[in-house]
Design a protein around this motif. Structure first.
Motif, mmCIF file in Angstrom:
data_model
loop_
_atom_site.group_PDB
_atom_site.id
_atom_site.type_symbol
_atom_site.label_atom_id
_atom_site.label_comp_id
_atom_site.label_asym_id
_atom_site.label_seq_id
_atom_site.Cartn_x
_atom_site.Cartn_y
_atom_site.Cartn_z
ATOM 1 N N ASN A 280 -3.829 -79.915 27.778
ATOM 2 C CA ASN A 280 -3.334 -78.345 27.640
ATOM 3 C C ASN A 280 -3.513 -78.858 26.021
ATOM 4 O O ASN A 280 -3.439 -77.768 24.952
ATOM 5 N N HIS B 276 -2.556 -74.152 31.272
ATOM 6 C CA HIS B 276 -2.011 -74.564 29.674
ATOM 7 C C HIS B 276 -2.298 -73.827 28.545
ATOM 8 O O HIS B 276 -2.454 -73.767 27.423
ATOM 9 N N GLU C 14 -3.658 -77.416 34.075
ATOM 10 C CA GLU C 14 -3.793 -78.206 32.935
ATOM 11 C C GLU C 14 -4.668 -76.995 32.014
ATOM 12 O O GLU C 14 -4.470 -76.745 30.908
#
Ligand SMILES: *[C@@H]1O[C@H](CO)[C@@H](O)[C@H](O)[C@H]1NC(C)=O
Ligand SMILES: *[C@@H]1O[C@H](CO)[C@@H](O)[C@H](O)[C@H]1NC(C)=O
Ligand SMILES: *[C@@H]1O[C@H](CO)[C@@H](O)[C@H](O)[C@H]1NC(C)=O
Ligand SMILES: *[C@@H]1O[C@H](CO)[C@@H](O)[C@H](O)[C@H]1NC(C)=O
Ligand SMILES: *[C@@H]1O[C@H](CO)[C@@H](O)[C@H](O)[C@H]1NC(C)=O
Ligand SMILES: *[C@@H]1O[C@H](CO)[C@@H](O)[C@H](O)[C@H]1NC(C)=O
Ligand SMILES: *[C@@H]1O[C@H](CO)[C@@H](O)[C@H](O)[C@H]1NC(C)=O
Ligand SMILES: *[C@@H]1O[C@H](CO)[C@@H](O)[C@H](O)[C@H]1NC(C)=O
Ligand SMILES: *[C@@H]1O[C@H](CO)[C@@H](O)[C@H](O)[C@H]1NC(C)=O
Ligand SMILES: *[C@@H]1O[C@H](CO)[C@@H](O)[C@H](O)[C@H]1NC(C)=O
Ligand SMILES: *[C@@H]1O[C@H](CO)[C@@H](O)[C@H](O)[C@H]1NC(C)=O
Length: 397
Positions: free
Chosen positions: A72, A101, A98
């Motif tokens: 991220n 993100h 992830e």
């Protein structure tokens, strides 16, 4: 001054030291080739984003690697990044949450290529959330099955979308939130029909190589569609597509379908018990039922701007009355491998700009003309039996 000099040397050494350590502790860096503000890190078996790339990086290519997850914070250092491709052989389906993100940390992202990553509908929805600046998106070669109005709902700037080679069988209002979408590729999917077409801003629509039996535009729209190129080749169309009432369509590709015209069925006396309308039901919400009168030439829509009409490999026996005249700027008409029996070039009134007319592999026994059309390409050949069989007897609907 000796002190000054020592400082100077120390600074130089320090600089050299950081350069060396950054290279040795991050060997992936050497895998990337830097060309101005583009880092090309393809084919490297990388599993994460190489660190310490220039901070002003604008484009990052990570194709053909081994990436499952973009951590991220891995893109936080590159706020100018506008183009990112992680296509082919990566495995983003394993770490898409992830990764989503990480993508959200790129405020300037305009072009994103996630093709060939085994991504499904749900993963895509997560990955694309809030990517409001995206203009170009490539999702080809994934496993998308069904799209709806939520799929691309945040992509307000989207101009080009490539969805070819997925497993899509349904699209329901999927592009209603993308008012700037101009180019859409749906080729090589499993779509059975495209009904209620109302994406008026599209310029190029490619839906070739599906299983589409009929295409119809929304009939109650009075807007002029911006559509210039429509590719419906290699499908299962039975009817000439119901095109928009108003458009500037120039290129219409319909090769390798089952298209015929049904005007002759309007003659009630020859088929007393047949119905002369066909009803289409939209299996999803029953919201798009259409009853079409098969002999009604207005169902063909606006073909006045057509320059290329490709009807190769269909079952056309004749042109409906006035059909050819509706295309005054037609320059290429590709009709090879159809079921034409006669052709009267005089009565059809082809456009003066016609420079290619291919009627090879038909059942023509008579071609009449009392004017010479410029540069006509005739390729009359003997018709092989296999193609003759394709020309079915008229059926009633
Ligand atoms: C690619 O990297 C993975 C670990 O990230 C490793 O297991 C694999 O052997 C590598 N493949 C090649 C061809 O280097
Ligand atoms: C990244 O993930 C970690 C652990 O899940 C979390 O603590 C952190 O806030 C996240 N950072 C960003 C920038 O999302
Ligand atoms: C998306 O953006 C909206 C509005 O800026 C924000 O409220 C929301 O939390 C964001 N969602 C994610 C998953 O970041
Ligand atoms: C999308 O990606 C596929 C596979 O990588 C490629 O063949 C295709 O040309 C790309 N589409 C566009 C519009 O660039
Ligand atoms: C439509 O997409 C297919 C598959 O990518 C391609 O072969 C074809 O040329 C495209 N059609 C047009 C009109 O560009
Ligand atoms: C579009 O054409 C169809 C068929 O001729 C007609 O029924 C419909 O009323 C037209 N729509 C508009 C908005 O003109
Ligand atoms: C459609 O638009 C044309 C031109 O703008 C207008 O003359 C016509 O009245 C409109 N028809 C309908 C049904 O709104
Ligand atoms: C065919 O017959 C029906 C019922 O008699 C009639 O309503 C319809 O107008 C006829 N169609 C044509 C094209 O004459
Ligand atoms: C038309 O339908 C009627 C009643 O169903 C039937 O008696 C007649 O034989 C049919 N005619 C033809 C030509 O099929
Ligand atoms: C469409 O046809 C189905 C099946 O006959 C019917 O149940 C439905 O009410 C129709 N919908 C509309 C809008 O006419
Ligand atoms: C071809 O059409 C023209 C104009 O309609 C007509 O005068 C001519 O007789 C036709 N030719 C044949 C062979 O049907």
């Amino acid at each position: 001054m000796p002190v000054h000099r020592i400082h100077h040397i120390l600074l130089c050494l320090l600089h050299m030291w950081t350069t060396l350590t950054s290279v040795s502790s991050h060997p992936q860096h050497s895998i990337c080739q830097l060309i101005q503000r583009t880092a090309v890190c393809n084919n490297g078996n990388l599993s994460f984003v190489p660190a310490r790339l220039p901070k002003d990086l604008e484009e990052l290519q990570l194709n053909h690697n081994n990436i499952q997850t973009l951590q991220n914070s891995s893109l936080l250092n590159y706020p100018s990044l506008n183009t990112l491709s992680i296509a082919s052989k990566n495995k983003l389906h394993l770490g898409y949450e992830e990764t989503s993100h990480a993508l959200k940390t790129l405020p300037r992202l305009r072009a994103l290529d996630l093709s060939e990553n085994e991504l499904n509908d749900e993963m895509i929805a997560t990955l694309l959330q809030n990517l409001t600046s995206l203009e170009y998106l490539n999702l080809s070669g994934n496993v998308l099955g069904r799209l709806d109005e939520t799929s691309f709902s945040d992509l307000h700037q989207l101009k080009e979308l490539d969805l070819q080679r997925n497993i899509m069988y349904e699209i329901a209002g999927a592009f209603d939130s993308n008012p700037k979408l101009q180019r859409l590729n749906l080729a090589f999917n499993y779509l059975l029909c495209l009904t209620d077409f109302h994406t008026t801003q599209l310029v190029v629509l490619n839906a070739s190589h599906n299983f589409i039996e009929w295409f119809s535009s929304r009939q109650d729209l009075n807007d002029t569609f911006l559509l210039e190129t429509l590719d419906l080749s290699d499908n299962r169309l039975f009817f000439f597509p119901f095109l928009p009432n108003h458009s500037h369509l120039r290129n219409l590709y319909l090769s390798h379908n089952n298209i015929r015209f049904y005007e002759h069925l309007a003659d009630n006396s020859t088929l007393p018990n047949s119905t002369t309308t066909v009803e289409f039901y939209n299996m999803n919400k029953y919201s798009g039922n259409v009853t079409a009168q098969l002999w009604d030439e207005s169902i063909h829509g606006d073909i006045a701007s057509l320059e290329i009409l490709d009807l190769r490999g269909n079952q056309v026996q004749y042109f409906p009355h006035g059909f050819i005249q509706k295309m005054p700027v037609l320059s290429r008409l590709q009709m090879c491998t159809n079921c034409l029996e006669t052709l009267n070039l005089t009565s059809e009134q082809f456009s003066g700009s016609l420079y290619e007319l291919d009627v090879s592999n038909n059942r023509l026994n008579q071609i009449a003309a009392d004017v010479v059309i410029v540069l006509l390409t005739f390729k009359p050949k003997m018709l092989p039996m296999s193609i003759k069989k394709k020309c079915l007897k008229p059926t009633s609907y």
